[in-house]
Design a protein around this motif. Structure first.
Motif, short mmCIF file in Angstrom:
data_model
loop_
_atom_site.label_atom_id
_atom_site.label_comp_id
_atom_site.label_asym_id
_atom_site.label_seq_id
_atom_site.Cartn_x
_atom_site.Cartn_y
_atom_site.Cartn_z
N LEU A 76 0.81 -1.22 0.00
CA LEU A 76 0.00 0.00 0.00
C LEU A 76 0.84 1.27 0.00
O LEU A 76 0.63 2.18 -0.81
N PHE A 77 1.82 1.35 0.92
CA PHE A 77 2.54 2.59 1.14
C PHE A 77 4.05 2.49 0.86
O PHE A 77 4.77 3.48 1.02
N ASN A 78 4.51 1.28 0.48
CA ASN A 78 5.92 1.07 0.15
C ASN A 78 6.84 1.41 1.33
O ASN A 78 7.86 2.05 1.17
N ARG A 118 8.13 9.13 3.61
CA ARG A 118 6.87 8.61 3.11
C ARG A 118 5.84 8.52 4.24
O ARG A 118 4.67 8.87 4.05
N ILE A 158 -4.96 8.73 3.72
CA ILE A 158 -4.65 7.43 3.12
C ILE A 158 -4.32 7.59 1.63
O ILE A 158 -3.36 7.00 1.13
N CYS A 159 -5.11 8.39 0.93
CA CYS A 159 -4.84 8.63 -0.49
C CYS A 159 -3.50 9.33 -0.69
O CYS A 159 -2.76 9.02 -1.63
N GLY A 161 -0.92 9.03 1.32
CA GLY A 161 0.09 8.01 1.57
C GLY A 161 0.29 7.08 0.38
O GLY A 161 1.43 6.73 0.04
N ILE A 162 -0.80 6.69 -0.26
CA ILE A 162 -0.70 5.83 -1.45
C ILE A 162 0.00 6.58 -2.58
O ILE A 162 0.82 6.01 -3.31
N LEU A 163 -0.31 7.86 -2.73
CA LEU A 163 0.34 8.67 -3.76
C LEU A 163 1.84 8.80 -3.49
O LEU A 163 2.66 8.69 -4.41
N ARG A 165 3.74 6.74 -2.04
CA ARG A 165 4.48 5.47 -2.06
C ARG A 165 5.53 5.48 -3.18
O ARG A 165 6.52 4.72 -3.13
N ASN A 166 5.30 6.31 -4.18
CA ASN A 166 6.25 6.42 -5.29
C ASN A 166 7.30 7.51 -5.07
O ASN A 166 8.10 7.78 -5.96
#
Length: 384
Positions: A76-78, A118, A158-159, A161-163, A165-166
């Motif tokens: 999810l978050f790398n 992150r 959460i969104c 954090g997902i963004l 992750r890259n």
């Protein structure tokens, strides 16, 4: 450019000292309000989390959670499974506990610098008790509004954090030499008394730091109101908000909230703007956190290699996501205007205990859900 900002800061500092002399009554009242907020609301809500998290960290509980929750956090978050700890506490306690925990993870070599940055993007948020108790029930006199604001904030975080992750995805993660050894074997060389003493000392230092920022920004906002600077800034940015359809009365609270979220939220709740606009703007400033919180974060990470700029950009993005989710939720959930009441009785000892109790419940439930999902993922992976 550095000299320019240096002179600007000196000028503002001189003006601040002169204002203290000219308007001592206003300064004293603002400082008193800041101390009341810190002593009777912030400290009881955050100090137990600071001490408890430090003890959990020293006794290796974070390592255990890290191993259990790796299947969730990595895809999810790398980040490593250890990131589940600041996420769980950051979502259940409030500013700036998430930043404090991430800083301690980095110091204990339980996460790398990239992973810490992150984690900072989505693990340092406004607490549910502030959103539900202080803002929803205390300021809007409507608990449903508190749940709307909290849901939008969590979804936005959460969104984000997902963004993120890259973030620096192309760079190879380099773990410190002691990283694997630290994760595999967290040996406690001190006795419990020393660990508890260190945890209390560290937590009290952070609490006093937070108190200083709250008092300073309380006085600063009072001067900005006194010299009508907030209203001047409101007129400057009003054309942008007018295009978006927002009421002008909401702007003083918005600008105040950009600096300190409690003062800003209260002003917004008392404004004459439509209710749905007040909810969206309060959601935005709570996800932003205020310059007061940003200052606390900078101080907390000052002794680490964690960069502040990714956190700054993440909070801007988080605010945009939160505004979007607030708008979407309000399309389906109808709320009505209630008569505003005095904000959250800071002197009621029962409320203090309710704050801690609810925070612990939310923290426990969050961790249990994470663990169950992680075990389910591991079971499915073994079956395939």
């Amino acid at each position: 450019m550095k000299k320019f900002f240096h002179y600007i800061f000196l000028l503002l500092l001189v003006l601040g000292v002169i204002s203290l002399i000219i308007f001592p009554k206003n300064s004293l009242e603002a400082a008193k309000n800041g101390i009341d907020l810190w002593l009777f609301t912030v400290t009881p809500a955050l100090l137990p989390f600071f001490i408890g998290s430090e003890l959990l960290l020293q006794f290796g509980i974070v390592n255990l959670l890290g191993k259990l929750l790796e299947p969730i956090m990595k895809p999810l978050f790398n980040v490593s499974g250890s990131g589940s700890f600041p996420m769980a506490i950051g979502y259940t306690s409030g500013y700036p506990v998430g930043a404090q925990i991430i800083s301690r993870l980095w110091e204990e070599k339980l996460c790398t610098t990239i992973e810490a940055e992150r984690l900072m993007s989505f693990c340092n948020n406004s607490g549910p008790l502030f959103m539900l108790g202080v803002v929803g029930t205390g300021m809007f006199n409507n608990s449903k509004i508190g749940y709307i604001i909290m849901s939008a904030n969590y979804l936005g975080a959460i969104c984000t954090g997902i963004l993120f992750r890259n973030y620096k995805f192309s760079k190879k993660t380099k773990y410190p030499d002691a990283y694997n050894k630290k994760v595999e074997n967290n040996v406690i060389r001190k006795n419990f008394g020393n660990i508890l003493s260190d945890a209390i000392k560290s937590s009290m230092n952070t609490i006093f730091l937070i108190g200083g920022y709250i008092i300073i920004f309380s006085v600063l906002i009072e001067y900005l109101k006194l010299f009508n600077i907030i209203y001047i800034l409101s007129n400057l940015i009003y054309p942008i908000f007018k295009v978006l359809g927002f009421h002008k009365e909401i702007l003083p609270g918005f600008i105040s909230g950009l600096m300190e979220i409690t003062v800003g939220s209260k002003l917004i709740s008392q404004s004459a703007a439509p209710l749905y606009q007040k909810i969206i703007i309060v959601s935005i400033i709570l996800s932003w956190g205020g310059f007061s919180t940003h200052g606390q974060v900078i101080s907390i990470i000052s002794n680490t290699k964690i960069s502040y700029l990714p956190y700054l950009f993440s909070k801007i993005i988080n605010s945009i996501f939160t505004a979007f989710y607030s708008y979407i939720i309000l399309l389906f959930v109808k709320v009505r205007e209630e008569q505003n009441v005095t904000v959250f009785n800071q002197y009621n000892i029962n409320i203090v205990f309710n704050i801690l109790q609810l925070s612990l419940y939310i923290f426990t439930i969050t961790v249990l859900i994470f663990v169950l999902i992680s075990l389910l993922i591991k079971t499915i992976a073994k079956g395939t």
